[in-house]
Design an enzyme around this catalytic site. Structure first.
Site, mmCIF file in Angstrom:
data_model
loop_
_atom_site.group_PDB
_atom_site.id
_atom_site.type_symbol
_atom_site.label_atom_id
_atom_site.label_comp_id
_atom_site.label_asym_id
_atom_site.label_seq_id
_atom_site.Cartn_x
_atom_site.Cartn_y
_atom_site.Cartn_z
ATOM 1 N N TYR A 1 7.727 -68.031 -26.787
ATOM 2 C CA TYR A 1 7.458 -67.291 -28.020
ATOM 3 C C TYR A 1 7.369 -65.781 -27.798
ATOM 4 O O TYR A 1 6.976 -65.049 -28.695
ATOM 5 C CB TYR A 1 6.148 -67.784 -28.660
ATOM 6 N N LYS B 1 5.698 -79.440 -18.221
ATOM 7 C CA LYS B 1 7.031 -79.996 -17.945
ATOM 8 C C LYS B 1 7.472 -79.483 -16.577
ATOM 9 O O LYS B 1 8.591 -78.994 -16.390
ATOM 10 C CB LYS B 1 8.002 -79.564 -19.063
ATOM 11 N N ASP C 1 2.477 -76.217 -30.010
ATOM 12 C CA ASP C 1 2.927 -76.141 -31.401
ATOM 13 C C ASP C 1 3.413 -77.520 -31.866
ATOM 14 O O ASP C 1 3.021 -78.031 -32.914
ATOM 15 C CB ASP C 1 4.063 -75.101 -31.485
#
Ligand code: NAD
Length: 354
Positions: A139, A191, A249
Site C-alpha cells: 500500500y 506468506k 485488509d
C-alpha cells in the site's frame, strides 16, 4: 491504543466534558451512517464537539481535492477523528484518501475486532481481533505500468516495502493489545514461503518480538492462504491475528462475514499522535441514498473511540443498548435480515439508553 487506553493521558476527562473531534461524513452511505452514529453518541450527554470536514468525492465536489488541507489541519489539532467511508476510484483517478490519511498521521495499527453480536448466525461465539500493519507493504503507492511497443500498459509492477522497524512496532502493538485485553494468543499471518524477503522479514521480526512475551502470551504463525481457510473452518482457534497491510485488509472483510457481514465490522486506525475511527466497509454505492445501510460498524467504531479517550462508562452504555436491540431482534437492518431503516435502528438504541 484502541480499547487498550493509549489515550490514557486523556482518561480523566470525565463524562460531562465536551471533546473536540474531527468528523468526515464520507461518500455513499457515509452521511447516513454518520448521522445515525452522531445521534446515538450525542444522546449520551457526553457531547463531542464535531469539527466537520470533507474527504473523498464529497471533498472533490466541495473543495476541488479529495483531501483538503483544512481536513488535515483539523485532525492535526483534534488528533481524533470519526470517519465515514470514502470512495476511491478503481483503476485510474486519485490515490486512496484512506491510505493517504493513514500515512500522513502514521496510523500504523489498524485494529479490527470481529465479535458475534447478532444472535442466530452461522457461528455463535466469534471473538477475535485482526491487527493489520497500516502504512507499509503493497500500500506504499509504488504501483506503475510500463509501455512496451504500442501497449502503454504492457507491464505492471508494484513494490512492497516492509521495514524491520515497522514489523517490530506492529507486532509489539499486537502483543501489548493482547496483554491489556486479557487475550491469550497472537497468530502471525504471513506468506514467507513465497515472499521470502518482505513477508520473511515480517515473520522473522514477529518471532523475535514474540520471544519477549514468552510465558505471558502464546504465539503461533500461519501462512495466509491457510489462515483464510482456517478462519472459516475453525475460527475459534484465533484470538489476535497480526499481519501485513494487504493480508489484513482481506482477512478482516472475510472475518466480518463470520458474524453477519460488513455492516457489523468496526475499525480503529491508531498512531502515536492521532487516531481515526471508521468502519471496515466502503461507501456501499449499491445501497447509498436509500436510508437502509446498517450503521452498526460505524457506531461500534464510535464505541472504540470512546474507549480510546477513556470514556469507558459511555462506551459500555452505548454497547449495552446496541446489544439489547440485537438481542430483542425486533429492529434490524436489511443486511442482517430485518426491515428497519438506518435511522430507526439508531432510534431503537437511543430508546434503550434512556
Ligand atoms: P463496500 O464495503 O462499500 O460494499 C461491499 C458490500 O457490502 C456491498 O454489497 C454493500 O452494500 C455492503 N455493505 C457495506 N457496508 C454496508 C452497511 N453499512 N450496511 C449494509 N450493507 C453494507 O465495498 P466496495 O463496493 O468494494 O467499495 C465501494 C467503495 O468504497 C470503493 O470506492 C472503495 O475503494 C471504497 N472503500 C472505502 C473504504 C474506507 O473508506 N475505509 C473501505 C473499503 C472500500
Amino acid at each position: 491504543m484502541d480499547g487498550a487506553d493509549e489515550g490514557d493521558e486523556e482518561s480523566d476527562t470525565g463524562p460531562a466534558v465536551t471533546r473536540e473531534a474531527t468528523l468526515i461524513t464520507g461518500d455513499g452511505v457515509g452521511p447516513e451512517i454518520t448521522a445515525a452514529t452522531q445521534l446515538v453518541l450525542d444522546a449520551l450527554g457526553m457531547k463531542f464537539d464535531w469539527d466537520e470536514q470533507y474527504g473523498g468525492m464529497a471533498a472533490v465536489e466541495n473543495a476541488g481535492t479529495p483531501l483538503p488541507n483544512a481536513t488535515l489541519d483539523s485532525i492535526r489539532r483534534t488528533r481524533l477523528c470519526l470517519k465515514g467511508p470514502l470512495t476511491t476510484p478503481v483503476g485510474g483517478g486519485y490515490r486512496s484518501v484512506n491510505v493517504a490519511l493513514r500515512q500522513e498521521f502514521d496510523l500504523y495499527a489498524n485494529v479490527r475486532p470481529t465479535k458475534t453480536i447478532v444472535p442466530g448466525g452461522r457461528y455463535t461465539d466469534i471473538d477475535l481481533v485482526i491487527i493489520r500493519e497500516n502504512t507499509e507493504g503493497l500500500y506504499v503507492g509504488l504501483d506503475h505500468t510500463f509501455k512496451v511497443g504500442g501497449d502503454p500498459k504492457a507491464v505492471a509492477q508494484a513494490f512492497s516495502v516492509v521495514t524491520r522497524e515497522g514489523c517490530t512496532r506492529i507486532v509489539r502493538y499486537a502483543f501489548e493489545y493482547a496483554k491489556q485485553h486479557g487475550r491469550k494468543k497472537v497468530t502471525i499471518v504471513h506468506k514467507a514461503n513465497i515472499l521470502k524477503a518482505t513477508s520473511g522479514l515480517f515473520l522473522e521480526t514477529g518471532r523475535m518480538v514474540a520471544k519477549q512475551y514468552e510465558g505471558v502470551i502464546a504465539c503461533d504463525d500461519k501462512i495466509v492462504d491457510n489462515a483464510a481457510m482456517q478462519l472459516v473452518i475453525k475460527p475459534e482457534q484465533f484470538d489476535v491475528i497480526v499481519t501485513t497491510n494487504l493480508f489484513g485488509d482481506i482477512l478482516s472483510d472475510e472475518a466480518s462475514g463470520l458474524v453477519g457481514g460488513l455492516g457489523l465490522a468496526p475499525g480503529a486506525n491508531i498512531g502515536t499522535h492521532a487516531a481515526i475511527f471508521e468502519a471496515v466497509h466502503g461507501s456501499a454505492p449499491d445501497i447509498a441514498g436509500q436510508g437502509i445501510a446498517n450503521p452498526t460498524a460505524l457506531l461500534q467504531s464510535g464505541i472504540l473511540m470512546l474507549r480510546y479517550i477513556g470514556e469507558r462508562e459511555a462506551a459500555d452504555k452505548v454497547e449495552n443498548a446496541m446489544l439489547a436491540v440485537f438481542k430483542e431482534g425486533k429492529v434490524r437492518t436489511r443486511d442482517i435480515g430485518g426491515m428497519a431503516k438506518t435511522a430507526e435502528f439508531a432510534d431503537a438504541i437511543i430508546q434503550k439508553m434512556t
